[in-house]
Design a protein around this motif. Structure first.
Motif, short mmCIF file in Angstrom:
data_model
loop_
_atom_site.label_atom_id
_atom_site.label_comp_id
_atom_site.label_asym_id
_atom_site.label_seq_id
_atom_site.Cartn_x
_atom_site.Cartn_y
_atom_site.Cartn_z
N VAL A 57 0.83 -1.21 0.00
CA VAL A 57 0.00 0.00 0.00
C VAL A 57 0.86 1.26 0.00
CG1 VAL A 57 -1.58 1.38 1.42
CG2 VAL A 57 -2.06 -1.05 1.03
N ASN A 58 1.95 1.23 0.75
CA ASN A 58 2.76 2.43 0.97
C ASN A 58 3.86 2.64 -0.07
OD1 ASN A 58 1.32 3.15 3.31
ND2 ASN A 58 2.55 1.77 4.57
N THR A 59 3.91 1.79 -1.08
CA THR A 59 4.86 1.99 -2.18
C THR A 59 4.08 2.20 -3.46
OG1 THR A 59 5.05 -0.43 -2.38
CG2 THR A 59 6.75 0.71 -1.11
N PRO A 60 4.63 2.97 -4.40
CA PRO A 60 3.83 3.40 -5.55
C PRO A 60 3.59 2.36 -6.63
CG PRO A 60 6.05 4.28 -5.71
CD PRO A 60 5.97 3.61 -4.36
N GLN A 61 4.36 1.29 -6.67
CA GLN A 61 4.24 0.34 -7.77
C GLN A 61 2.87 -0.34 -7.78
OE1 GLN A 61 6.74 0.48 -5.44
NE2 GLN A 61 8.48 -0.73 -6.11
N PRO A 92 -10.37 0.59 4.28
CA PRO A 92 -10.57 0.72 2.82
C PRO A 92 -9.28 0.88 2.03
CG PRO A 92 -12.07 2.16 4.06
CD PRO A 92 -11.07 1.63 5.04
N LYS A 93 -8.18 1.24 2.69
CA LYS A 93 -6.94 1.43 1.93
C LYS A 93 -6.52 0.15 1.21
CE LYS A 93 -3.74 0.43 5.79
NZ LYS A 93 -2.64 0.97 6.63
N TYR A 94 -6.87 -1.00 1.78
CA TYR A 94 -6.53 -2.26 1.12
C TYR A 94 -7.40 -2.49 -0.11
CZ TYR A 94 -4.02 -3.03 5.48
OH TYR A 94 -3.17 -2.90 6.56
N TYR A 95 -8.66 -2.06 -0.04
CA TYR A 95 -9.53 -2.14 -1.22
C TYR A 95 -8.99 -1.26 -2.33
CZ TYR A 95 -13.08 -3.84 2.17
OH TYR A 95 -13.76 -4.52 3.14
N ASP A 96 -8.52 -0.07 -1.95
CA ASP A 96 -8.05 0.89 -2.95
C ASP A 96 -6.80 0.37 -3.67
OD1 ASP A 96 -10.09 2.59 -2.17
OD2 ASP A 96 -8.81 3.81 -0.86
N LYS A 97 -5.86 -0.17 -2.91
CA LYS A 97 -4.64 -0.69 -3.54
C LYS A 97 -4.94 -1.91 -4.39
CE LYS A 97 -0.14 -0.69 -4.16
NZ LYS A 97 0.58 0.43 -4.80
N MET A 98 -5.85 -2.73 -3.90
CA MET A 98 -6.27 -3.91 -4.66
C MET A 98 -6.80 -3.49 -6.03
SD MET A 98 -9.26 -6.59 -3.51
CE MET A 98 -10.54 -5.33 -3.40
#
Length: 370
Positions: free
Chosen positions: A136-140, A167-173
């Motif tokens: 989550v905390n890296t841009p790739q 929700p941050k995990y949903y967003d990165k997913m």
């Protein structure tokens, strides 16, 4: 009264024809699982195909997805112990530790989270959290360069996001899924056929021997299963739920067109003569998805129950041995020619993931009569 009796008899006859027998379905699923658990009783033992690999690799992770599904409808203590002891042996960690970006590695996190939900102890998901927070905390967003990774990785984000209410995990997913779908090598999803190229090696001008695009059965099955496992977790009002559902419905329609007359699917969805023949892993994942869709009111029962039953009956009849061994499983690889031959009595290089796919399918079929 006579008319009512006729209607009831007709209804019962229709049900019997379109829904596999529930008791027999569970019996078959248990038999296949017991064969595997007996043969691979030592959950600690590494695999040795070419080289030693620990037993928390993706192939075993997929098996445990199926086992946890079975445990949800048949909570036998031996199933729980086989999963818990495996996770405990691996210290709730991944093959290459929590710093890995390889979705194959963190596939095991799906089962770690499932076990945590049954008896929550912080250490059970500490490394899962560390891994996904790093992602989550890296841009790739380009880690999922092959479509198998969508099933190995995406449900971990969905499960952890729901478990922690984050929700941050949903967003990165979504960011990683969207990149694989639309940007990786120009996009691995082909909206013209509503199917997926396995990776950048198979995007046109690559063609099958018959001139069609190469759509690998199990690869598309991985994506189909991932969409199911994500939709089963995230809230209906999550901002990308409808996007996942749209892809699921489009794939469903495309897959039905590829079903063989005997109910199964070939390893090559658009070229039935390129290593054509029965294959259980792709078929299992398609049955899993379609049965889940019916069970959750997303797919029309009248339309899809006959398709599901035809496929399930074919797998049980043609692939399941009397002792529970599962035949017609394509070995590891990424295209039709890999893992051949695929026969009734052939043994794939890894036996675990095929059983996991079959268990996922069987449990959803078992739920159909509820």
């Amino acid at each position: 009264m006579l008319l009512l009796a006729v209607i009831l008899i007709s209804h019962d006859g229709l049900t019997a024809q379109t829904i596999p027998n529930r008791e027999e379905t569970l019996k078959t699923v248990v038999s296949v699982n017991n064969y595997f658990m007996t043969k691979f009783e030592d959950y600690k033992a590494p695999s040795n195909v070419g080289r030693l690999r620990p037993s928390n690799i993706w192939t075993r992770g997929v098996y445990y997805e199926g086992l946890m599904a079975l445990y949800s409808v048949l909570p036998e203590e031996k199933y729980y112990a086989y999963a818990y002891d495996w996770a405990e042996f691996h210290k709730w960690d991944y093959r290459n530790g929590p710093s890995t970006r390889n979705a194959d590695d963190y596939c095991a996190g799906q089962t770690y989270i499932d076990l945590y939900r049954l008896n929550p102890e912080p250490h059970m998901i500490r490394k899962v959290i560390a891994n996904l927070d790093m992602l989550v905390n890296t841009p790739q967003n380009d880690d999922w360069w092959w479509i198998d990774a969508i099933q190995m990785g995406m449900p971990v984000f969905a499960k952890l996001g729901t478990t922690l209410g984050e929700p941050k995990y949903y967003d990165k997913m979504w960011d990683m899924y969207e990149y694989c779908r639309n940007q990786m090598a120009g996009g691995l999803f082909n909206p013209e056929d509503n199917l997926w190229w396995r990776d950048g090696d198979f995007i046109p001008p690559y063609k099958e021997p018959n001139g069609e695009d190469c759509y690998w059965s199990r690869g598309n099955g991985w994506v189909y299963a991932a969409l199911v496992r994500v939709m089963d977790e995230i809230p209906l009002d999550e901002k990308h739920y409808k996007d996942y559902q749209k892809d699921f419905l489009a794939m469903t329609e495309a897959l039905v067109k590829c079903q063989r007359k005997d109910g199964l699917w070939n390893v090559s969805l658009h070229d039935p003569k390129n290593f054509g023949g029965k294959e259980v892993t792709g078929t299992s994942l398609f049955v899993y998805g379609m049965a889940w869709g019916v069970n959750n009111g997303i797919l029309d029962k009248k339309t899809y129950l006959p398709i599901i039953k035809k496929a399930w009956d074919a797998m049980v009849k043609d692939a399941v041995h009397d002792n529970g061994y599962l035949g017609y499983v394509q070995g590891t690889g990424k295209e039709p020619k890999d893992g051949q031959p695929v026969k009734y009595d052939s043994v794939p290089d890894f036996e675990d993931y095929g059983v996991g796919c079959f268990l996922l399918a069987g449990v959803e079929v078992y739920k159909l009569e509820e």
